[in-house]
Design an enzyme around this catalytic site. Structure first.
Site, PDB file in Angstrom:
ATOM      1  N   THR B 154       0.870  -1.040  -0.088  1.00  0.00           N
ATOM      2  CA  THR B 154      -0.026  -0.178   0.111  1.00  0.00           C
ATOM      3  C   THR B 154       0.850   1.238  -0.089  1.00  0.00           C
ATOM      4  O   THR B 154       1.256   1.813  -1.225  1.00  0.00           O
ATOM      5  CB  THR B 154      -0.828  -0.112   1.256  1.00  0.00           C
ATOM      6  OG1 THR B 154      -0.089  -0.217   2.532  1.00  0.00           O
ATOM      7  CG2 THR B 154      -1.877  -1.031   0.996  1.00  0.00           C
ATOM      8  N   LYS B 180       4.498  -7.138   3.255  1.00  0.00           N
ATOM      9  CA  LYS B 180       4.448  -5.638   3.096  1.00  0.00           C
ATOM     10  C   LYS B 180       4.165  -5.138   4.356  1.00  0.00           C
ATOM     11  O   LYS B 180       3.842  -5.864   5.523  1.00  0.00           O
ATOM     12  CB  LYS B 180       2.994  -5.453   2.327  1.00  0.00           C
ATOM     13  CG  LYS B 180       1.800  -5.833   3.041  1.00  0.00           C
ATOM     14  CD  LYS B 180       0.644  -5.013   2.803  1.00  0.00           C
ATOM     15  CE  LYS B 180       0.772  -3.517   3.485  1.00  0.00           C
ATOM     16  NZ  LYS B 180      -0.239  -2.847   3.681  1.00  0.00           N
ATOM     17  N   THR B 191      -1.630  -2.342   7.488  1.00  0.00           N
ATOM     18  CA  THR B 191      -1.450  -3.699   7.709  1.00  0.00           C
ATOM     19  C   THR B 191       0.000  -4.328   7.366  1.00  0.00           C
ATOM     20  O   THR B 191       0.594  -3.842   6.586  1.00  0.00           O
ATOM     21  CB  THR B 191      -2.305  -4.588   6.958  1.00  0.00           C
ATOM     22  OG1 THR B 191      -3.613  -4.235   7.322  1.00  0.00           O
ATOM     23  CG2 THR B 191      -2.080  -5.895   7.204  1.00  0.00           C
ATOM     24  N   GLU B 277       7.332   4.462   7.818  1.00  0.00           N
ATOM     25  CA  GLU B 277       7.074   5.812   7.257  1.00  0.00           C
ATOM     26  C   GLU B 277       8.098   6.780   7.672  1.00  0.00           C
ATOM     27  O   GLU B 277       8.040   6.867   8.832  1.00  0.00           O
ATOM     28  CB  GLU B 277       5.725   5.919   7.674  1.00  0.00           C
ATOM     29  CG  GLU B 277       4.552   5.153   7.122  1.00  0.00           C
ATOM     30  CD  GLU B 277       3.265   5.361   7.896  1.00  0.00           C
ATOM     31  OE1 GLU B 277       2.167   5.364   6.981  1.00  0.00           O
ATOM     32  OE2 GLU B 277       3.071   5.423   9.011  1.00  0.00           O
ATOM     33  N   ASN B 424       1.483  11.017   8.386  1.00  0.00           N
ATOM     34  CA  ASN B 424       0.541  10.504   9.128  1.00  0.00           C
ATOM     35  C   ASN B 424      -0.614  11.665   9.681  1.00  0.00           C
ATOM     36  O   ASN B 424      -1.694  11.451  10.205  1.00  0.00           O
ATOM     37  CB  ASN B 424       0.863   9.768  10.490  1.00  0.00           C
ATOM     38  CG  ASN B 424       1.271   8.580  10.133  1.00  0.00           C
ATOM     39  OD1 ASN B 424       0.524   7.604   9.407  1.00  0.00           O
ATOM     40  ND2 ASN B 424       2.457   8.084  10.088  1.00  0.00           N
ATOM     41  N   THR B 429      -8.354   9.660   3.807  1.00  0.00           N
ATOM     42  CA  THR B 429      -8.824   8.850   2.952  1.00  0.00           C
ATOM     43  C   THR B 429      -9.398   9.322   1.698  1.00  0.00           C
ATOM     44  O   THR B 429     -10.316   9.662   1.795  1.00  0.00           O
ATOM     45  CB  THR B 429      -9.906   7.912   3.475  1.00  0.00           C
ATOM     46  OG1 THR B 429     -10.981   8.932   4.203  1.00  0.00           O
ATOM     47  CG2 THR B 429      -9.485   7.085   4.710  1.00  0.00           C
TER      48      THR B 429
END
Lengths: 429, 429
Positions: B154, B180, B191, B277, B424, B429
């Protein structure tokens, strides 16, 4: 409705306490760095300390002292050097500090509790401390709390102080407190400290139990970065000068005193969370419907400490998925189909499934609470005021219900901003 | 010296496995989003799942399936929608996904394991998934691992894959894996997933035990932000196609297979940590001299997860105080006077006290490891290569000794950068 009221005076609001804070050249900056709080009469003393395996000399000293005999007359605190990771010499420096203050006060060394905050691995500048003590004692005053609150801070933006009064046995009793802390730890310029005074008469085991529970409801429920300091400690003195009947057993009077003590600790804990490094808002998470209060507190703490939730908060993003996920990993069993999540007045999730909601309004709620809080902090910093109440008045409120039982608990934190990373990445001794 | 070697082919390196990854319009971006891994013969299957109380349908489905019967023929994975917090309809979508793949493959629905990653609260786009399955099966190939590795990501910057080979019972055995993950969780685009294939013959309880231990040494020892996903899972198939004697009891053959499996998991776990990240370097913390391996792992994990340590790492600040303080709060008893801390080759602390050291050299070490790692990552992103080995070759290494026993353990993490907060805080979304 609260049956207590806020009064002025911090740790010197309770009868029979004096305090002072001076600049004694312990901090390289020349800012105030030496604090003394003295009870005019012998006080019952309780303490709650860091659970870290790496502890400063003062922490071990106070714990041992209070285990041997739960009373004290004074608390001496230096800022600038943490006196942690300093070995046998650090221990001796702690003993010498207590002895120097005791001698000047004309009391026994065992009557002085000590606390340190500052750079880990650095010994206290003993010459400066010893030279400062006579001046410190000269400054002792029943109005000395504000100076003391200012002298224990390190990276804090504002000093933290409160005092409350309630009637117990028909007479006014007061509990006052000052605290410092801006991350749960910044090991090079470190520590959460809190000193509480009280003029009630209370038995030592009861006072220690009350302090432990108050700490569990307050300082153990805040998180800035999940780190714990080598020097964290709360010390609480109760000297009986209110001349109220001695509280020696559980009952309504003990409950009232514990409420007072808890409210003082909660106010100071929230002040520390709001002053978290880089924070732009105070974050209050309330969990209801848990199997026990302890379970509710654990879920609340996990959410308040989640980096993803904290980042979303900084981005004013009403991200219910991160709240649900943080609750899920808290180590507390619950049925996900009963989960309910609310942000302010806006219901985000019910029966474990997301609801349609007004994203813009939810984001505006986050922004508005942060704006209010930031404005109030700015005013305080300008005013040099030690009263952080305005900045605490409008936290971002999240409420979760687990649908399992009557357990509830609250935790406090702050958002994770660029400035947190900046402060901690670019900080060097 | 390792008695195994790296081979090409990822999850299709072991004999008798095929894989495919396609774009099936599940992700709004149109990127690859549907994956199938198939064993030509019936395979033993083991799984390790998120411990979260808030779990996706696929997690509960696979756990129940494997408890009932520890075997499978295929793994179907969709990216784009997490199918978590989707209630009874989400559960039905999971069943329907497995059934659709099974029907097209001509096997029973119970033979298909399922996994999902993506936005929490969103159901799988079932029409797109069902329309994609025939195309997916058409693409199945013994060279399909790279396509599969690319279609499960992702927010990852690079795909993550490895395969190892060793001799067991005189014949080559292979274990391959793809994974992943870029935060331990990003609940809206979420995830950590890992799929492992193996061509050894092994008994189901032994295989499940090996996978549990391998996960404890690898995926349970990495942290990006301390958060756990609703969808985390590791699924491992072993089909016996290597025609080596069946491993049915502990012994040297079982040990060799477990080593192979652990190394695959460790490589993939390190790849996930490096791709955390906003990360600029991989951080490897080794703890020795603990009372047990579990205690050592816990201390290592606490240090790797400390926000203050991670911020210092980003600032290239050799801050031993934060390392010592994080060790101290790990919940593992040790004597602080025995603590020893080393950064790369530079000794920072011994016998619980700081040593004089060359701060400039220590900071340069941090910068140099990060530069190497960043360069290698950039090359991979350009090349679209799934082999992250070069970026993992020069982690920042911290070694702590607790001076208590023979227990040791390693954990991996990354630094905390402005970009972590940016990703973050600004993600919606």
């Amino acid at each position: 409705m609260a049956d207590w009221q806020v009064v002025a005076g911090g740790v010197t609001a309770p009868k029979g306490f004096q305090a002072a804070g001076i600049a004694a050249n312990l901090k390289p900056s020349g800012a105030p760095d030496l604090v003394l709080i003295v009870s005019e009469s012998d006080a019952i003393a309780a303490g709650v300390f860091t659970k870290s395996q790496v502890r400063a000399a003062c922490v071990d000293y106070c714990r041992q002292r209070l285990e041997a005999k739960p009373n004290a007359r004074a608390i001496l605190c230096n800022a600038g050097q943490a006196n942690a990771c300093t070995g046998a010499q650090g221990w001796q420096d702690g003993l010498d500090s207590a002895a120097a203050a005791a001698k000047a006060l004309g009391i026994s060394a065992g009557q002085v509790l000590i606390a340190s905050t500052g750079v880990i691995g650095q010994r206290i500048r003993m010459e400066a401390l010893q030279a400062g003590i006579p001046k410190l004692i000269e400054q002792l005053s029943p109005q000395g709390s504000a100076a003391a609150a200012r002298a224990i801070v390190t990276t804090d933006l504002v000093a933290k102080s409160i005092a409350l009064e309630a009637e117990i046995g028909g007479r006014p009793v007061r509990v006052g407190g000052i605290a410092k802390g801006s991350g749960m730890i910044h090991p090079n310029m470190a520590t959460m400290l809190c000193f509480v005074t009280c003029d009630a008469a209370v038995s030592p085991p009861l006072w220690q139990d009350m302090l432990r529970r108050a700490a569990d409801r307050s300082f153990n429920q805040i998180t800035v970065d999940g780190d714990t300091s080598t020097n964290d400690c709360i010390l609480a003195l109760a000297n009986g000068e209110s001349r109220t009947p001695a509280i020696t057993a559980p009952g309504p009077d003990a409950d009232r005193l514990e409420t007072l003590l808890s409210q003082v600790c909660i106010h100071l804990a929230k002040s520390v969370a709001r002053d978290g490094e880089g924070a732009t808002c105070l974050f209050e998470v309330t969990v209801t419907g848990a199997a026990s209060d302890a379970a509710a507190r654990q879920v609340a703490r996990t959410i308040a400490g989640s980096s993803l939730v904290k980042s979303a908060l900084f981005g004013r993003d009403p991200n219910w998925g991160r709240l649900a996920a943080a609750a899920g990993r808290a180590g507390v069993p619950f049925e996900q189909d009963n989960l309910r999540i609310q942000l302010g007045d806006i219901l985000l999730m019910e029966n474990g499934q997301p609801l349609p909601f007004d994203r813009v309004a939810a984001s505006q709620y986050l922004q508005q609470q942060a704006d209010h809080s930031t404005h109030a902090m700015t005013q305080q910093i300008k005013a040099g005021s030690a009263d952080a109440a305005a900045a605490l008045a409008q936290p971002v409120q999240v409420t979760l219900s687990l649908g399992m039982g009557a357990g509830q608990g609250t935790a406090w934190g702050c958002d994770l901003s660029y400035d947190y990373v900046k402060i901690n990445a670019e900080y060097t001794t």
